[in-house]
Design an enzyme around this catalytic site. Structure first.
Site, PDB file in Angstrom:
ATOM      1  N   ASN A 163      -3.971  24.221 -10.290  1.00 49.90           N
ATOM      2  CA  ASN A 163      -4.682  23.825 -11.510  1.00 49.90           C
ATOM      3  C   ASN A 163      -6.091  24.402 -11.467  1.00 49.90           C
ATOM      4  O   ASN A 163      -6.948  23.910 -10.743  1.00 49.90           O
ATOM      5  CB  ASN A 163      -4.721  22.296 -11.607  1.00 49.90           C
ATOM      6  CG  ASN A 163      -5.465  21.805 -12.837  1.00 49.90           C
ATOM      7  OD1 ASN A 163      -5.768  22.576 -13.742  1.00 49.90           O
ATOM      8  ND2 ASN A 163      -5.771  20.516 -12.876  1.00 49.90           N
ATOM      9  N   LYS A 186      -8.269  24.276 -13.703  1.00 48.55           N
ATOM     10  CA  LYS A 186      -9.182  23.440 -14.497  1.00 48.55           C
ATOM     11  C   LYS A 186     -10.002  24.337 -15.441  1.00 48.55           C
ATOM     12  O   LYS A 186      -9.507  25.355 -15.916  1.00 48.55           O
ATOM     13  CB  LYS A 186     -10.036  22.560 -13.591  1.00 48.55           C
ATOM     14  CG  LYS A 186      -9.177  21.714 -12.643  1.00 48.55           C
ATOM     15  CD  LYS A 186      -9.945  20.646 -11.942  1.00 48.55           C
ATOM     16  CE  LYS A 186      -9.018  19.840 -11.040  1.00 48.55           C
ATOM     17  NZ  LYS A 186      -9.696  18.703 -10.400  1.00 48.55           N
ATOM     18  N   HIS A 208      -3.356  14.217 -16.336  1.00 45.08           N
ATOM     19  CA  HIS A 208      -4.334  14.399 -15.259  1.00 45.08           C
ATOM     20  C   HIS A 208      -5.448  13.363 -15.387  1.00 45.08           C
ATOM     21  O   HIS A 208      -5.844  12.983 -16.493  1.00 45.08           O
ATOM     22  CB  HIS A 208      -4.910  15.810 -15.292  1.00 45.08           C
ATOM     23  CG  HIS A 208      -5.652  16.173 -14.047  1.00 45.08           C
ATOM     24  ND1 HIS A 208      -6.936  15.752 -13.802  1.00 45.08           N
ATOM     25  CD2 HIS A 208      -5.277  16.898 -12.957  1.00 45.08           C
ATOM     26  CE1 HIS A 208      -7.329  16.197 -12.619  1.00 45.08           C
ATOM     27  NE2 HIS A 208      -6.344  16.900 -12.092  1.00 45.08           N
ATOM     28  N   GLU A 237      -8.521  13.509 -15.147  1.00 42.40           N
ATOM     29  CA  GLU A 237      -9.670  13.921 -15.943  1.00 42.40           C
ATOM     30  C   GLU A 237      -9.389  13.763 -17.428  1.00 42.40           C
ATOM     31  O   GLU A 237     -10.322  13.525 -18.221  1.00 42.40           O
ATOM     32  CB  GLU A 237     -10.039  15.370 -15.579  1.00 42.40           C
ATOM     33  CG  GLU A 237     -10.655  15.461 -14.186  1.00 42.40           C
ATOM     34  CD  GLU A 237     -10.465  16.802 -13.505  1.00 42.40           C
ATOM     35  OE1 GLU A 237     -10.826  16.889 -12.320  1.00 42.40           O
ATOM     36  OE2 GLU A 237      -9.952  17.742 -14.136  1.00 42.40           O
ATOM     37  N   GLU A 283      -1.907  11.790  -7.680  1.00 46.08           N
ATOM     38  CA  GLU A 283      -3.271  12.235  -7.405  1.00 46.08           C
ATOM     39  C   GLU A 283      -4.218  11.037  -7.386  1.00 46.08           C
ATOM     40  O   GLU A 283      -4.681  10.593  -8.442  1.00 46.08           O
ATOM     41  CB  GLU A 283      -3.733  13.229  -8.473  1.00 46.08           C
ATOM     42  CG  GLU A 283      -2.959  14.530  -8.485  1.00 46.08           C
ATOM     43  CD  GLU A 283      -3.723  15.613  -9.232  1.00 46.08           C
ATOM     44  OE1 GLU A 283      -4.096  16.595  -8.599  1.00 46.08           O
ATOM     45  OE2 GLU A 283      -3.961  15.457 -10.437  1.00 46.08           O
ATOM     46  N   GLY A 302     -11.382  16.429  -5.834  1.00 44.25           N
ATOM     47  CA  GLY A 302     -12.650  17.148  -5.833  1.00 44.25           C
ATOM     48  C   GLY A 302     -13.732  16.524  -4.992  1.00 44.25           C
ATOM     49  O   GLY A 302     -14.875  16.958  -5.030  1.00 44.25           O
ATOM     50  N   SER A 341      -7.802  17.052  -3.117  1.00 42.17           N
ATOM     51  CA  SER A 341      -8.507  17.798  -2.070  1.00 42.17           C
ATOM     52  C   SER A 341      -7.557  18.421  -1.053  1.00 42.17           C
ATOM     53  O   SER A 341      -7.822  18.452   0.145  1.00 42.17           O
ATOM     54  CB  SER A 341      -9.538  16.899  -1.376  1.00 42.17           C
ATOM     55  OG  SER A 341     -10.537  16.489  -2.288  1.00 42.17           O
TER      56      SER A 341
END
Length: 248
Positions: free
Chosen positions: A10, A12, A95, A97, A165, A171, A211
């Site tokens: 991904n 992003k 996701h 985010e 996730e 991140g 990560s």
């Protein structure tokens, strides 16, 4: 039947024509295992660009988002039909985010998933808990709730890959231990078995994201319910190839 190892990248909201071409060329030239399914997700603006430069037929493309209906007056959105038109076969939905920043609800993500599946695009369905939810002991309750919204609408899960996730690990440099990931993945599979049946649940790939990098990917190789990875930042670097090869 053994589940095929799956590695998604991904990108992003990162990349340019120059950098994405470099990543794709690196993948084209790499000696990748034949028993790994690889899917990369550049920003939608660059899906066609990536497709034009991919020469390895084993590598597929994913969009990072899609709308829950077909083309129309939805400014700024992207339709499944458009994703297919540029040669992508997958879409990432749910996701964290999108859930936390864009405020997408479980129900909206479920609607998007239904539309994608019904129109021939496979789905990487992301689920996972916030740090506060983890500390409250609600990890499995959160994952179950997010899954149940989709289970209510989708009966055939053969074209869905579930990506667990934990939001606190995305991140941040923190990652769940292999034992932690295996325990959550096994619980996710158990929940799926209860809801969609043992046979389907045993075939659904459940991948880990949070990560993942070239150094820690191999530590998950003995986790029976970790069927691959959804990689963020490391997918922009040469170590992405090490992650793809981590089961060798």
């Amino acid at each position: 039947m053994a589940r095929t190892f799956f590695v998604g990248g991904n990108f992003k909201m990162n990349g340019s024509k120059k950098s994405i071409k470099k990543i794709v060329e690196g993948l084209n030239e790499a000696d990748l295992p034949s028993n790994v399914e690889v899917v990369i997700a550049p920003p939608s603006l660059y899906l066609d660009w990536a497709k034009k430069h991919l020469t390895k037929p084993s590598i597929e493309l994913a969009a990072q988002n899609a709308f829950h209906t077909g083309p129309g007056a939805y400014t700024g959105e992207i339709a499944i039909e458009q994703i297919k038109d540029v040669g992508a076969q997958w879409v990432i939905l749910g996701h964290s985010e999108r859930r936390t920043i864009i405020k997408e609800s479980d129900e909206v993500i479920a609607e998007k998933t239904v539309y994608a599946i019904n129109n021939g695009v496979s789905v990487i369905l992301c689920i996972g808990e916030l740090l506060s939810e983890r500390e409250a002991g609600s990890t499995l309750a959160v994952c179950d709730r997010q899954l149940d919204a989709v289970i209510e609408k989708v009966k055939d899960w053969s074209n869905i890959v579930v990506a667990y996730e934990p939001v606190w690990a995305i991140g941040t440099g923190l990652a769940a231990t292999p034992d932690d990931a295996q325990n959550v993945h096994a619980a996710i599979r158990k929940h799926l078995a209860e809801k969609i049946g043992e046979e389907q649940a045993s075939q659904v790939r459940i991948i880990y994201g949070g990560s993942v990098n070239g150094k820690n990917a191999a530590s998950f190789k003995n986790c029976g319910d970790v069927d691959g990875f959804l990689v963020g930042g490391a997918s922009l670097k040469p170590e992405f190839i090490d992650i793809i090869k981590s089961r060798e």
